[in-house]
Motif scaffolding. Structure first.
Motif, PDB file in Angstrom:
ATOM      1  N   PHE A 149      -1.634   7.364   2.539  1.00 53.79           N
ATOM      2  CA  PHE A 149      -2.732   8.295   2.270  1.00 53.79           C
ATOM      3  C   PHE A 149      -2.197   9.726   2.179  1.00 53.79           C
ATOM      4  CE2 PHE A 149      -6.145  11.035   4.069  1.00 53.79           C
ATOM      5  CZ  PHE A 149      -7.088  10.867   3.062  1.00 53.79           C
ATOM      6  N   PHE A 150      -1.398  10.120   3.155  1.00 56.76           N
ATOM      7  CA  PHE A 150      -0.844  11.469   3.172  1.00 56.76           C
ATOM      8  C   PHE A 150       0.165  11.675   2.053  1.00 56.76           C
ATOM      9  CE2 PHE A 150      -1.760  10.555   7.757  1.00 56.76           C
ATOM     10  CZ  PHE A 150      -2.892  11.356   7.834  1.00 56.76           C
ATOM     11  N   GLN A 151       0.903  10.627   1.725  1.00 57.56           N
ATOM     12  CA  GLN A 151       1.876  10.754   0.644  1.00 57.56           C
ATOM     13  C   GLN A 151       1.173  10.928  -0.690  1.00 57.56           C
ATOM     14  OE1 GLN A 151       4.874   7.688   0.598  1.00 57.56           O
ATOM     15  NE2 GLN A 151       5.637   8.284  -1.405  1.00 57.56           N
ATOM     16  N   GLY A 152       0.086  10.186  -0.905  1.00 59.19           N
ATOM     17  CA  GLY A 152      -0.679  10.328  -2.136  1.00 59.19           C
ATOM     18  C   GLY A 152      -1.282  11.711  -2.287  1.00 59.19           C
ATOM     19  N   LEU A 153      -1.720  12.299  -1.174  1.00 60.68           N
ATOM     20  CA  LEU A 153      -2.272  13.657  -1.183  1.00 60.68           C
ATOM     21  C   LEU A 153      -1.178  14.721  -1.153  1.00 60.68           C
ATOM     22  CD1 LEU A 153      -5.218  13.313   1.371  1.00 60.68           C
ATOM     23  CD2 LEU A 153      -5.383  13.424  -1.122  1.00 60.68           C
ATOM     24  N   GLN A 154       0.063  14.276  -0.961  1.00 61.33           N
ATOM     25  CA  GLN A 154       1.200  15.170  -0.783  1.00 61.33           C
ATOM     26  C   GLN A 154       0.946  16.127   0.379  1.00 61.33           C
ATOM     27  OE1 GLN A 154       2.760  16.952  -4.358  1.00 61.33           O
ATOM     28  NE2 GLN A 154       2.941  14.997  -5.410  1.00 61.33           N
ATOM     29  N   PHE A 208       0.798  -1.223   0.000  1.00 63.52           N
ATOM     30  CA  PHE A 208       0.000   0.000   0.000  1.00 63.52           C
ATOM     31  C   PHE A 208       0.832   1.275   0.000  1.00 63.52           C
ATOM     32  CE2 PHE A 208      -2.974  -3.000   2.347  1.00 63.52           C
ATOM     33  CZ  PHE A 208      -3.695  -3.306   1.196  1.00 63.52           C
ATOM     34  N   LEU A 209       2.084   1.193   0.458  1.00 64.59           N
ATOM     35  CA  LEU A 209       2.921   2.392   0.425  1.00 64.59           C
ATOM     36  C   LEU A 209       3.142   2.871  -1.010  1.00 64.59           C
ATOM     37  CD1 LEU A 209       5.608   1.628   3.166  1.00 64.59           C
ATOM     38  CD2 LEU A 209       3.715   3.252   3.283  1.00 64.59           C
ATOM     39  N   LEU A 210       2.983   1.953  -1.971  1.00 65.63           N
ATOM     40  CA  LEU A 210       3.078   2.342  -3.380  1.00 65.63           C
ATOM     41  C   LEU A 210       1.713   2.293  -4.075  1.00 65.63           C
ATOM     42  CD1 LEU A 210       6.419   0.641  -4.493  1.00 65.63           C
ATOM     43  CD2 LEU A 210       6.009   3.028  -3.934  1.00 65.63           C
ATOM     44  N   SER A 211       1.010   1.165  -3.954  1.00 64.92           N
ATOM     45  CA  SER A 211      -0.281   1.043  -4.643  1.00 64.92           C
ATOM     46  C   SER A 211      -1.306   2.022  -4.076  1.00 64.92           C
ATOM     47  CB  SER A 211      -0.805  -0.392  -4.539  1.00 64.92           C
ATOM     48  OG  SER A 211      -1.131  -0.727  -3.202  1.00 64.92           O
ATOM     49  N   GLY A 212      -1.340   2.167  -2.745  1.00 57.79           N
ATOM     50  CA  GLY A 212      -2.259   3.122  -2.131  1.00 57.79           C
ATOM     51  C   GLY A 212      -1.889   4.550  -2.478  1.00 57.79           C
ATOM     52  N   THR A 213      -0.591   4.858  -2.420  1.00 59.14           N
ATOM     53  CA  THR A 213      -0.118   6.199  -2.786  1.00 59.14           C
ATOM     54  C   THR A 213      -0.485   6.523  -4.225  1.00 59.14           C
ATOM     55  OG1 THR A 213       1.729   6.100  -1.232  1.00 59.14           O
ATOM     56  CG2 THR A 213       1.935   7.623  -3.092  1.00 59.14           C
ATOM     57  N   ARG A 214      -0.262   5.575  -5.112  1.00 59.17           N
ATOM     58  CA  ARG A 214      -0.555   5.779  -6.529  1.00 59.17           C
ATOM     59  C   ARG A 214      -2.047   6.020  -6.765  1.00 59.17           C
ATOM     60  NH1 ARG A 214       1.567   0.953  -9.554  1.00 59.17           N
ATOM     61  NH2 ARG A 214      -0.238  -0.031  -8.580  1.00 59.17           N
ATOM     62  N   LYS A 215      -2.892   5.249  -6.079  1.00 55.76           N
ATOM     63  CA  LYS A 215      -4.332   5.392  -6.282  1.00 55.76           C
ATOM     64  C   LYS A 215      -4.842   6.714  -5.724  1.00 55.76           C
ATOM     65  CE  LYS A 215      -6.841   1.805  -6.483  1.00 55.76           C
ATOM     66  NZ  LYS A 215      -7.599   0.554  -6.240  1.00 55.76           N
ATOM     67  N   ILE A 216      -4.389   7.083  -4.527  1.00 50.58           N
ATOM     68  CA  ILE A 216      -4.817   8.354  -3.941  1.00 50.58           C
ATOM     69  C   ILE A 216      -4.327   9.521  -4.786  1.00 50.58           C
ATOM     70  CG2 ILE A 216      -4.568   9.888  -1.950  1.00 50.58           C
ATOM     71  CD1 ILE A 216      -6.467   7.595  -1.446  1.00 50.58           C
ATOM     72  N   ALA A 217      -3.094   9.424  -5.307  1.00 54.49           N
ATOM     73  CA  ALA A 217      -2.551  10.491  -6.152  1.00 54.49           C
ATOM     74  C   ALA A 217      -3.384  10.662  -7.420  1.00 54.49           C
ATOM     75  CB  ALA A 217      -1.094  10.187  -6.510  1.00 54.49           C
ATOM     76  N   SER A 218      -3.864   9.557  -7.987  1.00 51.38           N
ATOM     77  CA  SER A 218      -4.662   9.630  -9.209  1.00 51.38           C
ATOM     78  C   SER A 218      -6.056  10.196  -8.952  1.00 51.38           C
ATOM     79  CB  SER A 218      -4.781   8.240  -9.843  1.00 51.38           C
ATOM     80  OG  SER A 218      -5.527   7.362  -9.002  1.00 51.38           O
ATOM     81  N   LEU A 219      -6.561  10.071  -7.706  1.00 53.41           N
ATOM     82  CA  LEU A 219      -7.888  10.569  -7.352  1.00 53.41           C
ATOM     83  C   LEU A 219      -7.848  11.947  -6.707  1.00 53.41           C
ATOM     84  CD1 LEU A 219      -9.355   7.302  -5.740  1.00 53.41           C
ATOM     85  CD2 LEU A 219      -9.801   8.173  -8.042  1.00 53.41           C
ATOM     86  N   ARG A 220      -6.630  12.460  -6.480  1.00 58.23           N
ATOM     87  CA  ARG A 220      -6.488  13.693  -5.706  1.00 58.23           C
ATOM     88  C   ARG A 220      -7.165  14.879  -6.375  1.00 58.23           C
ATOM     89  NH1 ARG A 220      -1.133  14.019  -5.620  1.00 58.23           N
ATOM     90  NH2 ARG A 220      -1.002  15.544  -7.288  1.00 58.23           N
ATOM     91  N   GLU A 221      -7.127  14.967  -7.698  1.00 57.29           N
ATOM     92  CA  GLU A 221      -7.665  16.129  -8.396  1.00 57.29           C
ATOM     93  C   GLU A 221      -9.179  16.249  -8.222  1.00 57.29           C
ATOM     94  OE1 GLU A 221      -5.816  18.394  -9.740  1.00 57.29           O
ATOM     95  OE2 GLU A 221      -3.978  17.282  -9.298  1.00 57.29           O
TER      96      GLU A 221
END
Length: 446
Positions: A159-164, A85-98
């Motif tokens: 989660f926080f990393q994906g949202l930066q 999840f440190l990568l897959s979760g980050t990637r998914k949250i980053a793609s949904l952030r906008e």
């Protein structure tokens, strides 16, 4: 026509200014995120190093060897709860952030999955500990391990990393680890206080976890306030999405932690403790680049989403930028060994094991190379499955060498096994990437 021309010029100028502002904002967020990740990663290694000399002297070589073995077992549990999840979760949250759509659903399903994994991890750790000759579990140790595993499962750094949004999290994690360090100095007074040393770590982890849960709830109330329900389908989807990454993470843990356990089967606890101290220093130096590679991952993923060529170019750019810092880490290890720093800081009885640092130098160099080949490239071009298989092979190579030669060459065989395992991974990744790009006949140039 002149008015229309002026309007067009003004409009282009406005777009250019907005583009500059956006790039400036994103660049600033990248810098902040990188700095926060450095706080998390560096504090994760510096905090144990700050208490390492104290624990080594107070617990004694035998008790510290048992403590190091227990820490290696806990590391497996943390890897299992982190999953991919440190990568897959980050990637998914980053793609949904906008848009903010479904962020709440992803967050809840991944958190539920991590709690289920925590239960599995706890049971597995108890079973492994029973097989180790120098580890004796009691209720105090068991409860401390449980707190560490559950707290890790509930802390959504991905989660926080994906949202930066890592800035405040980095500070909180830093202070929680400072708290653990201070608590260790207060509570640990003799060789009988090994459980209190573990509890000092678990309480700091729990404090950081509580703040992260509160902050995540606050962000979700703004970004995505819908009341999503946890479903088995959602949990299964997240587990499948992170499966191949988890395999690589798990076998990475085997590469870096199994050595201490295997050494514990052949050597006295004092030897385990001596090597564990030196290996911890080596890992601490190697980890200095990890926050940076984690911070650039979302940006490189976005580049690959636009085009493979753009992604490869960005990988090449960052690889060149990290070349000099990597050589700096190598110089640092050489300096630590020949200056007698290990003996000065941790005690003269540990200096005899410092030659392991020299053996680990290729491991650090190849670790950086493999991060770019495996994490930054292969996970972004759909080659996660092959990457996981390559990691499996390399981990098995390392473990096999450790079992075959640690009884003869002691801790030096463990360090050499790490290097040979990392070398086999590099060769496998180069072979696969060469095959993929030649098959596509795209002529990509990094």
């Amino acid at each position: 026509m002149a008015g229309l021309g002026n309007f067009a010029a003004d409009y282009k100028s406005s777009l250019w200014r907005k583009g500059c502002l956006l790039r400036s904002f994103l660049s600033g967020r990248i810098i902040q995120n990188t700095g926060a990740l450095y706080l998390v990663q560096i504090s994760g290694y510096i905090a144990p190093l700050l208490i390492l000399p104290y624990l080594a002297r107070v617990l004694g070589t035998s008790s510290y060897g048992q403590f190091a073995t227990l820490q290696a077992i806990v590391a497996y549990g943390l890897v299992l709860t982190d999953y991919g999840f440190l990568l897959s979760g980050t990637r998914k949250i980053a793609s949904l952030r906008e848009t903010g759509d479904h962020i709440g659903g992803v967050y809840k399903n991944i958190t539920a999955a991590r709690l289920l994994l925590a239960c599995t991890a706890f049971a597995a750790m108890m079973a492994i500990a029973e097989f180790m000759p120098h580890v004796k579990l009691n209720l105090t140790l068991i409860s401390a391990i449980l707190v560490i595993v559950v707290s890790n499962a509930l802390t959504p750094l991905w989660f926080f990393q994906g949202l930066q949004r890592m800035s405040i999290i980095g500070i909180v994690v830093l202070f929680s680890r400072i708290f653990s360090v201070l608590l260790t100095y207060v509570l640990v007074r003799s060789s009988a206080d090994m459980a209190l040393a573990l509890w000092s770590q678990s309480l700091g982890t729990a404090l950081a976890c509580l703040f992260c849960l509160w902050y995540a709830a606050r962000l979700l109330s703004v970004l995505d306030a819908q009341n999503y329900r946890v479903t088995w389908k959602g949990i299964r989807e997240e587990l499948l999405d992170g499966w191949h990454i988890f395999q690589s993470m798990f076998f990475s843990a085997l590469l870096t932690n199994t050595g201490v356990l295997i050494l514990g089967l052949y050597a006295a606890p004092s030897v385990v403790g001596g090597y564990a101290v030196v290996e911890r220093v080596g890992k601490g130096v190697a980890s200095l680049l990890t926050p940076f590679t984690q911070a650039i991952y979302p940006r490189i993923s976005a580049a690959f989403a636009r085009s493979t060529v753009e992604g490869l170019r960005m990988v090449g750019t960052w690889a060149k930028r990290l070349a000099f810092p990597t050589l700096g880490l190598v110089f640092m290890l050489i300096l630590i060994h020949y200056s007698g720093t290990i003996g000065i800081v941790f005690g003269s009885e540990y200096q005899v094991y410092s030659d392991a640092l020299l053996i680990l130098i290729p491991w650090i160099l190849l670790g950086v190379v493999n991060n770019f080949l495996g994490i930054q490239i292969m996970t972004n071009i759909g080659e996660q499955a092959w990457y996981s298989k390559a990691f499996t092979v390399s981990a098995l190579v390392s473990i096999a060498i450790s079992f075959m030669f640690s009884g003869i060459y002691s801790y030096r065989a463990i360090a050499a096994a790490l290097v040979l395992g990392e070398t086999s991974l590099t060769l496998l990744l180069i072979y696969r990437l060469r095959t993929v790009f030649l098959a596509k006949k795209e002529g990509y140039k990094i």
